[in-house]
Design a protein around this motif. Structure first.
Motif, mmCIF file in Angstrom:
data_model
loop_
_atom_site.group_PDB
_atom_site.id
_atom_site.type_symbol
_atom_site.label_atom_id
_atom_site.label_comp_id
_atom_site.label_asym_id
_atom_site.label_seq_id
_atom_site.Cartn_x
_atom_site.Cartn_y
_atom_site.Cartn_z
ATOM 1 N N ALA A 169 0.845 -1.199 0.000
ATOM 2 C CA ALA A 169 0.000 0.000 0.000
ATOM 3 C C ALA A 169 0.886 1.257 0.000
ATOM 4 C CB ALA A 169 -0.931 -0.010 1.206
ATOM 5 N N LEU A 170 1.934 1.237 0.811
ATOM 6 C CA LEU A 170 2.836 2.397 0.862
ATOM 7 C C LEU A 170 3.520 2.621 -0.493
ATOM 8 C CD1 LEU A 170 4.577 1.701 4.309
ATOM 9 C CD2 LEU A 170 3.040 3.600 3.773
ATOM 10 N N THR A 171 3.895 1.520 -1.135
ATOM 11 C CA THR A 171 4.584 1.626 -2.420
ATOM 12 C C THR A 171 3.650 2.174 -3.498
ATOM 13 O OG1 THR A 171 5.962 -0.228 -1.785
ATOM 14 C CG2 THR A 171 5.933 0.328 -4.123
ATOM 15 N N ILE A 172 2.441 1.642 -3.533
ATOM 16 C CA ILE A 172 1.469 2.103 -4.526
ATOM 17 C C ILE A 172 1.230 3.608 -4.341
ATOM 18 C CG2 ILE A 172 -0.967 1.948 -5.246
ATOM 19 C CD1 ILE A 172 -0.823 -1.057 -4.451
ATOM 20 N N PHE A 173 1.167 4.017 -3.086
ATOM 21 C CA PHE A 173 0.916 5.423 -2.771
ATOM 22 C C PHE A 173 1.979 6.336 -3.401
ATOM 23 C CE2 PHE A 173 1.732 8.977 0.190
ATOM 24 C CZ PHE A 173 0.526 9.659 0.016
ATOM 25 N N VAL A 174 3.256 6.007 -3.200
ATOM 26 C CA VAL A 174 4.312 6.885 -3.737
ATOM 27 C C VAL A 174 4.340 6.835 -5.258
ATOM 28 C CG1 VAL A 174 6.759 7.465 -3.750
ATOM 29 C CG2 VAL A 174 5.739 6.540 -1.719
ATOM 30 N N VAL A 175 4.209 5.629 -5.817
ATOM 31 C CA VAL A 175 4.291 5.517 -7.278
ATOM 32 C C VAL A 175 3.141 6.294 -7.923
ATOM 33 C CG1 VAL A 175 4.254 3.931 -9.236
ATOM 34 C CG2 VAL A 175 5.535 3.335 -7.193
ATOM 35 N N ALA A 176 1.984 6.244 -7.315
ATOM 36 C CA ALA A 176 0.827 6.939 -7.867
ATOM 37 C C ALA A 176 1.036 8.456 -7.880
ATOM 38 C CB ALA A 176 -0.434 6.592 -7.070
ATOM 39 N N ARG A 177 1.805 8.952 -6.925
ATOM 40 C CA ARG A 177 2.014 10.403 -6.847
ATOM 41 C C ARG A 177 2.977 10.949 -7.898
ATOM 42 N NH1 ARG A 177 1.796 13.481 -1.659
ATOM 43 N NH2 ARG A 177 3.954 13.948 -2.103
#
Ligand code: PFF
Length: 463
Positions: A169-177
């Protein structure tokens, strides 16, 4: 004609934005390179492969193969300015070869997905260890208690699944930004902080560990014990730790400003990455020997030695918490790089928004991660080939896919791209260019294939 094409490539812009500065690029690539590979994987793989000789082969691979392949990836990425698949297709055609070179990009997308599926599970362990440290689980620990804590943790698949989910979840969050907002900020303070923390730990290891025994294990080489399988593992480790062979660095190169020196940037990254791996070894092995642990312990090595050492230190809970927070950050900035090729590809090829692409890729990787979650408990006895499912995914990706990707990247940059194009990206045809070209055309592809064929037993022994 050629110079027109060169000019054309200079006007290309990446869809995903550019790094704000040379330093931002170096930080981002360092953030991708420095991760679990240095602190978790290097010590345990070196331990399993007997230390000394393995470490020297690894260093040779980093210098002779890793550095030229990294430079090749960056220059290819910057010239194409697209996701690795589209870049390889574009340059394959532009250089008068074939669009099928895009297969390198596709293989990289697949490798990244598989690596992240288990990387996230181990990164989840670091998150759990942040909480364990902070709540004082390791106070006054002994070799037995840290072993028991580790064993019961990885034996519990629900706990691993929870941590893996949190990390994804943390990884998806940064990549999405997106590139600049997400990545740069995360890396800017993490690398220096991790380095500082490791220097403190080194001090502890020198004063309390069996330092000379640890150094001896790491550097006194007995080549007679080295098998071709270990040489392959050393080469795979060099690729894994530098994040090369799968297009991740190519994807980052696409966002690199035109004036930045690729040679200089690569050298800084290689030095930082190798330095942190060496530091990790110099911290861990003295502690292993001082506490009569087994250097060939496997993936749990760091998760047992460090809590043990830190548990005995004054303010140990505090330092241990900080250490695992930093390791989680290091893993986080690497995980972003592992997802980048797949996400950039989905955005450009299937017209997805970045956020959509990050969620789609992330969910797929999350589901795949359960194969590794279960490898440490429910399916621990389900072994084949190199061991558990986790061991096999790791072997297949690090030791086979990345080096083979590296051969293709080196062949493309060294043989398919014309001199003008590569010299143009590398800032002229001086001595460093000649060295790069020689290593890329001959040493890297022949060396990798040789080790490969030896390890699978296809080349006979001459002795
Ligand atoms: N280099 C990372 C590490 O050492 O932890 C792992 C990695 C990141 C491999 C990104 C490949 C990659 F594309």
């Amino acid at each position: 004609m050629l110079s027109n094409e060169a000019d054309g490539s200079k006007k290309r812009k990446s869809l995903h934005g550019h790094w704000s500065s040379r330093m931002a690029f170096i930080l981002a690539v360092t953030g991708s390179a420095v991760g679990l590979g240095n602190v978790w994987k290097f010590p345990y793989v070196a331990g399993e492969n007997g230390g000394g000789a393995f470490v020297l082969v690894y260093l040779a691979c980093v210098i002779l193969v890793g550095m030229p392949v990294m430079m090749s990836e960056i220059l290819i990425g910057r010239r194409g300015r697209r996701n690795p698949v589209a870049t390889m297709k574009l340059l394959g055609e532009e250089e008068g070869s074939s669009k099928h070179w895009q297969i390198i990009g596709l293989a990289g997308v697949v490798a990244g997905i598989f690596i992240l599926s288990y990387y996230s599970v181990i990164a989840g362990w670091t998150l759990a260890y942040v909480f364990k440290s902070a709540t004082g689980a390791f106070a006054g620990s002994t070799a037995e208690t840290v072993g028991a804590i580790f064993g019961s943790f990885v034996g519990n698949w629900q706990a691993l699944a929870f941590c893996h989910t949190l990390f994804m979840a943390l990884t998806i969050f940064v990549v999405a930004r997106g590139v600049e907002r997400g990545l740069e900020q995360a890396v800017r303070f993490m690398v220096p902080a991790l380095l500082l923390m490791m220097v403190v730990l080194l001090g502890y290891s020198i004063s309390s560990g069996s330092f000379s025994q640890g150094v001896d294990f790491m550097f006194s080489a007995d080549f007679s014990k080295l098998t071709w399988d270990s040489v392959l593992a050393a080469m795979g480790q060099a690729f894994f730790t530098l994040s090369i062979g799968m297009g991740a660095i190519m994807a980052y190169g696409a966002y690199l400003p035109e004036e930045t020196s690729i040679t200089g940037a690569s050298a800084s990254v290689v030095v930082a990455d190798t330095g942190i791996a060496m530091l990790a070894g110099l911290i861990i092995f003295p502690l292993v020997f001082a506490n009569a642990l087994d250097p060939a312990e496997g993936p749990g090595l760091v998760f047992q030695t460090l809590p043990l050492a830190l548990g005995q230190m004054p303010a140990g809970a505090f330092f241990s918490t900080i250490f695992f927070v930093l390791l989680a950050f290091a893993a986080w900035t690497s995980a972003i790089g592992l997802m980048e090729p797949a996400v950039a590809w989905l955005v450009e090829h299937f017209n997805r928004t970045r956020a959509q692409a990050a969620v789609i890729v992330g969910l797929g990787i999350w589901a795949l991660g359960f194969a590794s979650v279960l490898s440490f408990n429910v399916l621990a006895d389900f072994t084949f080939g190199k061991g558990t499912i986790f061991d096999n995914i790791d072997h297949l990706t690090s030791n086979i896919m990345l080096p083979l990707g590296g051969v293709l990247i080196a062949v493309f940059a060294g043989w398919v791209m014309c001199r003008n194009s590569t010299a143009d990206e590398l800032g002229g045809a001086g001595t460093s260019y000649k060295v790069w070209r020689f290593l890329t055309r001959f040493v890297a592809p022949i060396g990798i294939l040789f080790v490969f064929l030896k390890a699978v037993g296809l080349l006979p022994d001459l002795s």
